[in-house]
Design an enzyme around this catalytic site. Sequence first.
Site, mmCIF file in Angstrom:
data_model
loop_
_atom_site.group_PDB
_atom_site.id
_atom_site.type_symbol
_atom_site.label_atom_id
_atom_site.label_comp_id
_atom_site.label_asym_id
_atom_site.label_seq_id
_atom_site.Cartn_x
_atom_site.Cartn_y
_atom_site.Cartn_z
ATOM 1 N N ARG A 193 0.846 -1.211 0.000
ATOM 2 C CA ARG A 193 0.000 0.000 0.000
ATOM 3 C C ARG A 193 0.879 1.258 0.000
ATOM 4 O O ARG A 193 0.609 2.207 -0.727
ATOM 5 C CB ARG A 193 -0.904 0.034 1.239
ATOM 6 N N GLU A 250 -13.549 -14.845 8.728
ATOM 7 C CA GLU A 250 -13.451 -14.204 7.413
ATOM 8 C C GLU A 250 -13.050 -15.226 6.351
ATOM 9 O O GLU A 250 -11.861 -15.479 6.146
ATOM 10 C CB GLU A 250 -12.415 -13.056 7.440
ATOM 11 N N LYS A 262 -17.444 -12.254 8.341
ATOM 12 C CA LYS A 262 -16.906 -11.230 7.431
ATOM 13 C C LYS A 262 -16.705 -11.855 6.058
ATOM 14 O O LYS A 262 -15.641 -12.389 5.754
ATOM 15 C CB LYS A 262 -15.567 -10.692 7.996
ATOM 16 N N SER A 301 -14.186 -5.523 1.502
ATOM 17 C CA SER A 301 -14.409 -4.864 0.209
ATOM 18 C C SER A 301 -13.703 -5.601 -0.929
ATOM 19 O O SER A 301 -14.159 -5.520 -2.081
ATOM 20 C CB SER A 301 -13.989 -3.397 0.260
ATOM 21 N N GLY A 302 -12.608 -6.272 -0.650
ATOM 22 C CA GLY A 302 -12.011 -7.215 -1.594
ATOM 23 C C GLY A 302 -11.424 -6.644 -2.872
ATOM 24 O O GLY A 302 -11.190 -7.383 -3.818
ATOM 25 N N GLY A 303 -11.222 -5.325 -2.946
ATOM 26 C CA GLY A 303 -10.664 -4.737 -4.161
ATOM 27 C C GLY A 303 -11.697 -3.928 -4.942
ATOM 28 O O GLY A 303 -11.379 -3.340 -5.980
ATOM 29 N N ARG A 325 -9.339 -1.574 2.318
ATOM 30 C CA ARG A 325 -9.065 -0.645 1.219
ATOM 31 C C ARG A 325 -10.207 0.338 0.969
ATOM 32 O O ARG A 325 -9.975 1.514 0.683
ATOM 33 C CB ARG A 325 -8.763 -1.441 -0.058
HETATM 34 C C1 5MM Z 1 -6.369 -5.077 5.819
HETATM 35 O O1 5MM Z 1 -5.924 -6.325 5.269
HETATM 36 C C2 5MM Z 1 -6.185 -7.451 6.093
HETATM 37 C C3 5MM Z 1 -4.969 -8.268 6.345
HETATM 38 O O2 5MM Z 1 -4.527 -8.840 5.148
HETATM 39 P P1 5MM Z 1 -3.001 -9.393 5.012
HETATM 40 O O3 5MM Z 1 -2.805 -10.451 6.040
HETATM 41 O O4 5MM Z 1 -2.987 -9.927 3.606
HETATM 42 O O5 5MM Z 1 -2.089 -8.265 5.186
HETATM 43 C C4 5MM Z 1 -7.344 -8.247 5.460
HETATM 44 O O6 5MM Z 1 -7.651 -9.411 6.169
HETATM 45 C C5 5MM Z 1 -8.524 -7.357 5.472
HETATM 46 O O7 5MM Z 1 -8.974 -7.210 6.796
HETATM 47 C C6 5MM Z 1 -9.662 -7.896 4.642
HETATM 48 O O8 5MM Z 1 -9.215 -8.497 3.451
HETATM 49 C C7 5MM Z 1 -10.602 -6.760 4.300
HETATM 50 O O9 5MM Z 1 -9.898 -5.766 3.611
HETATM 51 P P2 5MM Z 1 -10.475 -5.236 2.224
HETATM 52 O O10 5MM Z 1 -9.393 -4.328 1.710
HETATM 53 O O11 5MM Z 1 -10.716 -6.449 1.371
HETATM 54 O O12 5MM Z 1 -11.766 -4.524 2.583
#
Ligand code: 5MM
Length: 328
Positions: free
Chosen positions: A24, A168, A210, A252-254, A283
């Site tokens: 990021r 999740e 989630k 949100s997943g991208g 994100r």
């Molecule tokens: C914020 O990213 C979280 C941790 O991911 P990594 O272990 O890959 O660093 C991730 O679990 C996040 O909480 C979820 O994917 C939700 O984030 P998004 O960006 O998809 O809303």
Amino acid sequence: MNYIVENGKGILAADESNPTCKKRFDTISVESTEENRRDYRQLLFQAEGMLNNIGGVILFDETIRQSTSDGTALVDLIKQKKALPGIKVDKGLTPFENSDIEKVTQGIEDLDSRCEEYFKMGALFTKWRAVISIGNNFPSQGCIDENAKLLARYAKIVQNNNMVPIVEPEVLMDGSHNIQECYDATSRTLKSLFQNLEKENVDIPGTILKPNMVTPGSDYQEKISIETVANETLRCLHESVPENLPAITFLSGGQSETVSTEHLDAMNKIGGFPWKLSFSFGRALQAGALQTWLGKSENVDAAQSAFSHRALMNKKAALGQWSINLEI
Ligand code: 5MM
């Protein structure tokens, strides 16, 4: 737990592991040092929009131990904004049975002792992320079931340690699959998850789900309407999620910030479900703030405004009260 999603509040996922945080920060050419990560999280947690819009924050191990330069624990900044601190307790992904693509989540072995420590540090809820990929011959049932089994064991251990588990199971958007393929993979994943939660005697009213929304893959070419995603996601949830689960907080997943908000709002406008439907975005809550901040102290106020705006928009969406006019 109801507090986290009360009155449209949702969760800020600020639990990026250091490699994800580096990814990021690379987009804004900021070095991913411990201090920069701390400054960035501090910016978010001190934003005005935390109050009334964010009920919980998921932290990474490094962050739950950090303090501001004047010595205030970041956990206390979160509490000052009346949000609950939570912690990511999985230790990332490893290949499933030598697969090049499919993954299982690590970290179950020492989870009990880590939970004990996190609880003492103030964490009230936890999160464990499993990842399911869509492709030609996958997801395999074996990979889905192994991940679901681990999520259930995790949830039981966390409840034994007096914290609320967020489960999740993320079906990734990566690929060119259509919405039906995402529906099938999500449906199989949720069915296996709830079977395993039941087998482990996990208390469902004390658990938060989630999930991903049901969308086509990020490389899919046709435009799919907001209403279709909302309807398919709800149909999938109705099919597999028990009524006594209190809350579903989407990842949100991208998806872009606005599209994530629009989907959440559309589902809440449709209504007719027994769960609270809110957000646990990473994100989709942070993208604008990150691009505004750029690692510069003179941009902190503007970055906080960007984050506060997104938090408010998502609260409105969780209440089914969002409209595009509010974005201007
Ligand atoms: C914020 O990213 C979280 C941790 O991911 P990594 O272990 O890959 O660093 C991730 O679990 C996040 O909480 C979820 O994917 C939700 O984030 P998004 O960006 O998809 O809303």
